[in-house]
Design a protein around this motif. Sequence first.
Motif, PDB file in Angstrom:
ATOM      1  N   GLY A  29       0.794  -1.218   0.000  1.00 58.31           N
ATOM      2  CA  GLY A  29       0.000   0.000   0.000  1.00 58.31           C
ATOM      3  C   GLY A  29       0.831   1.275   0.000  1.00 58.31           C
ATOM      4  N   LYS A  30       2.129   1.152  -0.320  1.00 56.20           N
ATOM      5  CA  LYS A  30       3.020   2.314  -0.344  1.00 56.20           C
ATOM      6  C   LYS A  30       3.228   2.774  -1.787  1.00 56.20           C
ATOM      7  CE  LYS A  30       5.523   0.882   3.809  1.00 56.20           C
ATOM      8  NZ  LYS A  30       6.847   0.550   4.392  1.00 56.20           N
ATOM      9  N   ARG A  31       3.358   4.075  -1.958  1.00 54.17           N
ATOM     10  CA  ARG A  31       3.492   4.637  -3.301  1.00 54.17           C
ATOM     11  C   ARG A  31       4.921   5.130  -3.553  1.00 54.17           C
ATOM     12  NH1 ARG A  31      -1.120   5.806  -6.178  1.00 54.17           N
ATOM     13  NH2 ARG A  31      -3.083   5.346  -5.078  1.00 54.17           N
ATOM     14  N   TYR A  32       5.531   4.569  -4.570  1.00 54.52           N
ATOM     15  CA  TYR A  32       6.849   5.007  -5.017  1.00 54.52           C
ATOM     16  C   TYR A  32       6.791   5.225  -6.526  1.00 54.52           C
ATOM     17  CZ  TYR A  32       8.572   3.232  -0.524  1.00 54.52           C
ATOM     18  OH  TYR A  32       8.786   3.003   0.811  1.00 54.52           O
ATOM     19  N   GLU A  33       7.778   5.950  -7.031  1.00 48.10           N
ATOM     20  CA  GLU A  33       7.829   6.223  -8.459  1.00 48.10           C
ATOM     21  C   GLU A  33       9.075   5.613  -9.084  1.00 48.10           C
ATOM     22  OE1 GLU A  33       7.600  10.362  -9.314  1.00 48.10           O
ATOM     23  OE2 GLU A  33       5.565  10.588  -8.522  1.00 48.10           O
ATOM     24  N   GLN A  34       8.941   5.253 -10.335  1.00 48.78           N
ATOM     25  CA  GLN A  34      10.078   4.807 -11.137  1.00 48.78           C
ATOM     26  C   GLN A  34      11.042   5.978 -11.356  1.00 48.78           C
ATOM     27  OE1 GLN A  34       8.973   4.196 -15.203  1.00 48.78           O
ATOM     28  NE2 GLN A  34      10.753   2.910 -15.686  1.00 48.78           N
ATOM     29  N   TYR A  35      12.323   5.666 -11.356  1.00 44.42           N
ATOM     30  CA  TYR A  35      13.337   6.660 -11.745  1.00 44.42           C
ATOM     31  C   TYR A  35      14.296   5.930 -12.669  1.00 44.42           C
ATOM     32  CZ  TYR A  35      16.447  10.737 -11.200  1.00 44.42           C
ATOM     33  OH  TYR A  35      17.215  11.866 -11.412  1.00 44.42           O
ATOM     34  N   CYS A  36      14.041   5.999 -13.945  1.00 44.26           N
ATOM     35  CA  CYS A  36      14.772   5.152 -14.882  1.00 44.26           C
ATOM     36  C   CYS A  36      16.155   5.719 -15.202  1.00 44.26           C
ATOM     37  CB  CYS A  36      13.964   4.933 -16.159  1.00 44.26           C
ATOM     38  SG  CYS A  36      13.710   6.400 -17.139  1.00 44.26           S
ATOM     39  N   GLY A  37      16.983   4.872 -15.791  1.00 46.62           N
ATOM     40  CA  GLY A  37      18.358   5.245 -16.083  1.00 46.62           C
ATOM     41  C   GLY A  37      18.477   6.433 -17.003  1.00 46.62           C
ATOM     42  N   SER A  38      17.619   6.503 -18.009  1.00 45.50           N
ATOM     43  CA  SER A  38      17.700   7.628 -18.939  1.00 45.50           C
ATOM     44  C   SER A  38      17.324   8.943 -18.261  1.00 45.50           C
ATOM     45  CB  SER A  38      16.793   7.385 -20.149  1.00 45.50           C
ATOM     46  OG  SER A  38      15.460   7.197 -19.751  1.00 45.50           O
ATOM     47  N   GLN A  39      16.481   8.877 -17.222  1.00 47.81           N
ATOM     48  CA  GLN A  39      16.093  10.095 -16.507  1.00 47.81           C
ATOM     49  C   GLN A  39      17.219  10.612 -15.614  1.00 47.81           C
ATOM     50  OE1 GLN A  39      12.337   8.396 -14.913  1.00 47.81           O
ATOM     51  NE2 GLN A  39      11.348  10.190 -15.756  1.00 47.81           N
ATOM     52  N   ILE A  40      17.821   9.725 -14.808  1.00 44.28           N
ATOM     53  CA  ILE A  40      18.914  10.191 -13.954  1.00 44.28           C
ATOM     54  C   ILE A  40      20.097  10.634 -14.813  1.00 44.28           C
ATOM     55  CG2 ILE A  40      19.953   7.897 -13.600  1.00 44.28           C
ATOM     56  CD1 ILE A  40      20.620   8.805 -10.735  1.00 44.28           C
ATOM     57  N   PHE A  41      20.295   9.955 -15.922  1.00 48.11           N
ATOM     58  CA  PHE A  41      21.356  10.324 -16.852  1.00 48.11           C
ATOM     59  C   PHE A  41      21.179  11.762 -17.313  1.00 48.11           C
ATOM     60  CE2 PHE A  41      23.037  10.282 -21.307  1.00 48.11           C
ATOM     61  CZ  PHE A  41      24.366  10.009 -21.017  1.00 48.11           C
ATOM     62  N   MET A  42      20.002  12.090 -17.813  1.00 43.61           N
ATOM     63  CA  MET A  42      19.788  13.440 -18.323  1.00 43.61           C
ATOM     64  C   MET A  42      19.704  14.473 -17.203  1.00 43.61           C
ATOM     65  SD  MET A  42      19.882  15.060 -21.076  1.00 43.61           S
ATOM     66  CE  MET A  42      19.846  13.685 -22.223  1.00 43.61           C
ATOM     67  N   ASP A  43      19.183  14.093 -16.044  1.00 44.75           N
ATOM     68  CA  ASP A  43      19.132  15.029 -14.915  1.00 44.75           C
ATOM     69  C   ASP A  43      20.540  15.474 -14.518  1.00 44.75           C
ATOM     70  OD1 ASP A  43      16.398  14.907 -14.806  1.00 44.75           O
ATOM     71  OD2 ASP A  43      16.315  13.526 -13.097  1.00 44.75           O
ATOM     72  N   ILE A  44      21.475  14.532 -14.481  1.00 39.86           N
ATOM     73  CA  ILE A  44      22.846  14.881 -14.096  1.00 39.86           C
ATOM     74  C   ILE A  44      23.545  15.642 -15.210  1.00 39.86           C
ATOM     75  CG2 ILE A  44      25.114  13.884 -13.551  1.00 39.86           C
ATOM     76  CD1 ILE A  44      23.696  11.792 -11.880  1.00 39.86           C
ATOM     77  N   ILE A  45      23.300  15.272 -16.457  1.00 37.69           N
ATOM     78  CA  ILE A  45      23.865  16.032 -17.582  1.00 37.69           C
ATOM     79  C   ILE A  45      23.434  17.485 -17.491  1.00 37.69           C
ATOM     80  CG2 ILE A  45      23.828  16.333 -20.096  1.00 37.69           C
ATOM     81  CD1 ILE A  45      25.411  13.875 -19.272  1.00 37.69           C
ATOM     82  N   ARG A  46      22.153  17.707 -17.286  1.00 45.98           N
ATOM     83  CA  ARG A  46      21.594  19.072 -17.283  1.00 45.98           C
ATOM     84  C   ARG A  46      21.930  19.850 -16.023  1.00 45.98           C
ATOM     85  NH1 ARG A  46      15.832  16.912 -19.665  1.00 45.98           N
ATOM     86  NH2 ARG A  46      16.330  17.120 -21.894  1.00 45.98           N
TER      87      ARG A  46
END
Length: 250
Positions: free
Chosen positions: A75-92
Amino acid sequence: MKTYFNINYEFDRTKIHNSIAERLTLPGSDYICVADGVILNTANRHKQYLDIVNGGMFSICDSSYVPLYIRWIYGKRYEQYCGSQIFMDIIRSHKYRMIFMGTSQAILDGLKANLQKENPDVVQMQFVELPFRQVEEFDYPGIARIIETDGADIIWIALGAPKQEIFMSRLKPYLHHGVMIAVGAAFKFFSGTEVSRAPQWMIRCHLEFVHRIFKEPRKQLSRCTGILGSLPRLLWQEWQRKRHNTHTGH
């Protein structure tokens, strides 16, 4: 950090980025795994690989289904954080010097050209093709010297799972600085030369695997078969773990 399906996940994106920044202030190196369904399946079939996946800082959740399973069971809510997202977040973010290692030179060239549009500093960074060989055969001291000479904070690794996670665990003892992150297909996604990510509507509907099956049918169907084969057991074990923790008050 929470453990589900025997993998140590960090779901909080702020904590993920703060942990990276903090780790870079300390001596030595470490690594982060990007745990998709393939890693979940493989790690739970091979104890040695599970130890490698859990031997880094933590894993981020690249699977859109794991948060659904956790919601059904706990019953807990978490979100996906995919590799392409963290990749671009750190690039930017423009915060770090980075080095990009793995895959083919054609993909690396396309990746460098496209990433410069997001972060012009990338033009001064190294994109290093790694030779195709068994994971035991890499020259880890030599690769570490390249990274140390470069002075990179973030070392992006794209060799595909489970090879890239084993690679990071073997390279770690030779590095004196840096956080390695294995991003699998992200190099291809952003190179403009090969496989692209699914449309957003498919991602929102948890159908990205269908898109990837059409793009790479033999490879992805084999992976899906393995995941489906282990899933019932993993769900049952997690349900049993929840019941045990409820009864013992944990």
